[in-house]
Design an enzyme around this catalytic site. Structure first.
Site, PDB file in Angstrom:
ATOM      1  CB  CYS A   1     -74.288 -54.392-128.159  1.00  0.00           C
ATOM      2  SG  CYS A   1     -74.326 -54.616-126.378  1.00  0.00           S
TER       3      CYS A   1
ATOM      4  N   GLY B   1     -74.597 -47.252-129.348  1.00  0.00           N
ATOM      5  CA  GLY B   1     -75.285 -47.355-130.629  1.00  0.00           C
ATOM      6  C   GLY B   1     -74.386 -48.045-131.631  1.00  0.00           C
TER       7      GLY B   1
ATOM      8  CD1 TRP C   1     -83.242 -48.451-132.441  1.00  0.00           C
ATOM      9  CD2 TRP C   1     -83.651 -50.526-131.724  1.00  0.00           C
ATOM     10  NE1 TRP C   1     -82.715 -49.330-133.355  1.00  0.00           N
ATOM     11  CE2 TRP C   1     -82.955 -50.615-132.944  1.00  0.00           C
ATOM     12  CE3 TRP C   1     -84.025 -51.715-131.078  1.00  0.00           C
ATOM     13  CZ2 TRP C   1     -82.620 -51.828-133.544  1.00  0.00           C
ATOM     14  CZ3 TRP C   1     -83.686 -52.927-131.669  1.00  0.00           C
ATOM     15  CH2 TRP C   1     -82.998 -52.971-132.881  1.00  0.00           C
ATOM     16  CG  ASN C   2     -80.339 -52.455-127.846  1.00  0.00           C
ATOM     17  OD1 ASN C   2     -80.025 -51.266-127.817  1.00  0.00           O
ATOM     18  ND2 ASN C   2     -79.532 -53.399-127.442  1.00  0.00           N
TER      19      ASN C   2
ATOM     20  CE  LYS D   1     -80.793 -38.611-130.271  1.00  0.00           C
ATOM     21  NZ  LYS D   1     -81.958 -39.474-130.536  1.00  0.00           N
TER      22      LYS D   1
ATOM     23  CD  GLU E   1     -69.496 -49.423-123.693  1.00  0.00           C
ATOM     24  OE1 GLU E   1     -69.260 -50.435-124.374  1.00  0.00           O
ATOM     25  OE2 GLU E   1     -68.820 -49.105-122.712  1.00  0.00           O
ATOM     26  CG  LEU E   2     -69.138 -47.860-130.751  1.00  0.00           C
ATOM     27  CD1 LEU E   2     -68.004 -47.435-131.663  1.00  0.00           C
ATOM     28  CD2 LEU E   2     -70.268 -46.834-130.781  1.00  0.00           C
TER      29      LEU E   2
END
Ligand code: NAD
Length: 500
Positions: free
Chosen positions: A296, A240, A163-164, A187, A262-263
């Site tokens: 992130c 996420g 969401w960021n 999504k 990408e975490l």
């Protein structure tokens, strides 16, 4: 976008969105919807389809068919023109999309309009690669063979975003996927789904064939897992949290779908005694308080030479106290609300844990005076390496201050984390700057700066911060398969019972 849409976006009416599948806006098959809240007012502002697995199946089928249709037979030269056009349309609609992201996520308008105006660069950059997807001719040890390689799109790309920064994180995936000739099902997060749904119109207007771009939204977090593990998908690109990334990789693994992840991060800003305290304080604020720390790459651990602690922390704390918090749509606001209630609750829990574990909150904390989910810019000292606020990603405006005495200790502290997304080195000593940069186990290091990105520079993490890289020329290879073609030249027959 039409004037009426722009007007609705600027007003307080509940806006209604639909799924975008096969070039059409449609309701979820079940007819279900859900509401999303504006984090500044905490009131619902949009109604969004609550899709089920049957809607995901339709989206994947549309994307597969599009691979076989006009899109699949288009040359890279043709695709490049359409991708550039899409970039132009983003530029023309930047304000509309930026305002929508602000309503959905509470991010500052000044940050989101910058991002939206910058996004066409991703489409320009990757359109420049679409017509250069060359294979190679490869000499071998066998004189009777001529060997060449071809690049083929992996097929349907499944994108799952947080969401960021929904538009920016989508662009990093969509631009190279389209350039490679793939089709796309995305999504977005259930907390900020609107802009991605609205984006479908721009794809249509750009002249990109129906079915190439599809959007599904839903409340059930298993919807993403269904998409990631779909047999019709060729590649999964996910941004996420690390925990969800593991679940996505497992779902994708069930079908052997490739993944790019990408975490999260717990990025260090390493400050040496010879750096300029004013520049450092500014970089620290950019790293952790910009975007309310909901990025992130947030520079959440200030690893600082003991002799600099007071000077830098005093400056950061003084500035933190004057940061203007409030309406994210206003031009002079510097920090908006936390994007959603679960995230606000999570940050509040972290602050309680800091207190109970014996750390000292020098400034900040939850803002109880304001309506909306606000957390003040927070600075925490007297921490130890086993505290939750030091170890875990908070994803909020919370800085931990960790002093060191030697360069070796600084490097060890910086690397004392399972994450490895980004970091910085602040020093005027050029040898030390490069020496330390090379020893940080992070995918990005900024020297005397923080939080700069570009479509041309690879971005991604070591360790628990991810798998693979986005951005840069090589990232397009994630969206392609290599085929080796062997051509027999002599026409002779050979021993069929041994390998040629
Ligand atoms: P999240 O992991 O909770 O959700 C991300 C997306 O995954 C959402 O769309 C969600 O609906 C979906 N999802 C949830 N469960 C799923 C499952 N089991 N299978 C498949 N999909 C599932 O993350 P968030 O809270 O939306 O975003 C914050 C996180 O994102 C932070 O950890 C942050 O560090 C990370 N992030 C990383 C980068 C990067 O580039 N490395 C950039 C931005 C954000």
């Amino acid at each position: 976008m039409s004037d009426s849409q722009a007007k609705a976006a600027a007003s307080n009416e509940l806006e209604r969105f639909q799924l975008y599948i096969n070039g059409e806006y449609v309701a979820a098959k079940s007819g279900k919807t859900f509401l999303t809240a504006n984090p500044y007012t905490t009131e619902n502002w949009a109604e969004v389809p609550d899709a089920g697995t049957e809607d995901v199946d339709l989206a994947v089928e549309a994307a597969r068919k599009a691979m076989e249709g006009p899109w699949g037979s288009m040359s890279g030269f043709q695709r490049a023109k359409l991708i550039r056009r899409l970039g132009e349309l983003i530029d023309e609609n930047a304000e509309y999309l930026a305002r929508m992201e602000v309503r959905d996520s509470g991010k500052l308008y000044r940050e989101m309009i910058f991002q939206l105006k910058y996004l066409p660069e991703w489409f320009n950059y990757f359109s420049g690669l679409a017509d250069k997807l060359e294979g190679k001719t490869i000499p071998t040890d066998k004189n009777n063979f001529f060997v060449y390689t071809q690049r083929h799109p992996v097929g349907v790309v499944a994108a799952i975003t947080p969401w960021n920064a929904p538009m920016m994180l989508m662009a990093m995936k969509l631009a190279p996927a389209l350039a490679a000739g793939c089709t796309f099902v995305i999504k977005p997060s259930e907390h900020a789904p609107a802009s991605t749904l609205a984006f479908g119109k721009l794809v249509k207007e750009a002249g990109i064939p129906d079915g190439v771009f599809n959007v599904v939204t839903g409340l059930d977090r298993q919807l993403g897992a269904h998409l990631a593990g779909h047999p019709g998908v060729g590649k999964v690109v996910f941004t996420g949290s690390t925990a969800t990334g593991r679940a996505v990789a497992q779902a994708a693994g069930s079908q052997l779908n490739g993944v790019v992840l990408e975490l999260g991060g717990k990025s260090p800003q390493v400050v040496f005694e010879d750096s300029d305290p004013e520049a450092v304080a500014n970089g620290v604020i950019a790293g952790i308080f910009a975007a309310g720390g909901q990025t992130c790459m947030a520079g959440s651990r200030l690893i600082i030479h003991r002799s600099m602690v007071k000077d830098v922390v005093d400056r950061v704390v003084a500035r933190a106290k004057t940061i203007k918090m409030g309406d994210p749509q206003a031009d002079d606001t510097e920090m908006g609300p936390i994007s959603n209630k679960p995230q606000f609750d999570r940050i509040s829990e972290f602050l309680k844990s800091a207190d109970s574990e014996g750390a000292k909150v020098v400034t900040g904390g939850v803002d109880t005076d304001k309506h909306g989910w606000f957390v003040k810019p927070t600075v925490i000292t007297d921490v130890t390496s086993d505290m939750r606020v030091v170890k875990e990603e908070i994803f909020g405006p919370v800085l931990c201050v960790i002093p060191f005495d030697t360069e070796e200790e600084a490097i060890a502290l910086a690397n004392d984390t399972e994450y490895g997304l980004a970091g910085s080195v602040w020093t005027m000593n050029i040898q030390r700057a490069h020496r330390v940069a090379s020893k940080l186990r992070t995918g990005t290091v900024w020297i005397n700066s923080y939080r700069a990105v570009s479509p041309s520079v690879p971005f991604g993490g070591f360790g628990a911060s991810g798998l693979g890289r986005e951005n840069g020329v090589e990232s397009i290879l994630d969206f392609m398969e290599t085929k080796s073609v062997w051509v027999e030249l002599s026409g002779a027959t050979r021993d069929p019972f041994r390998m040629a």
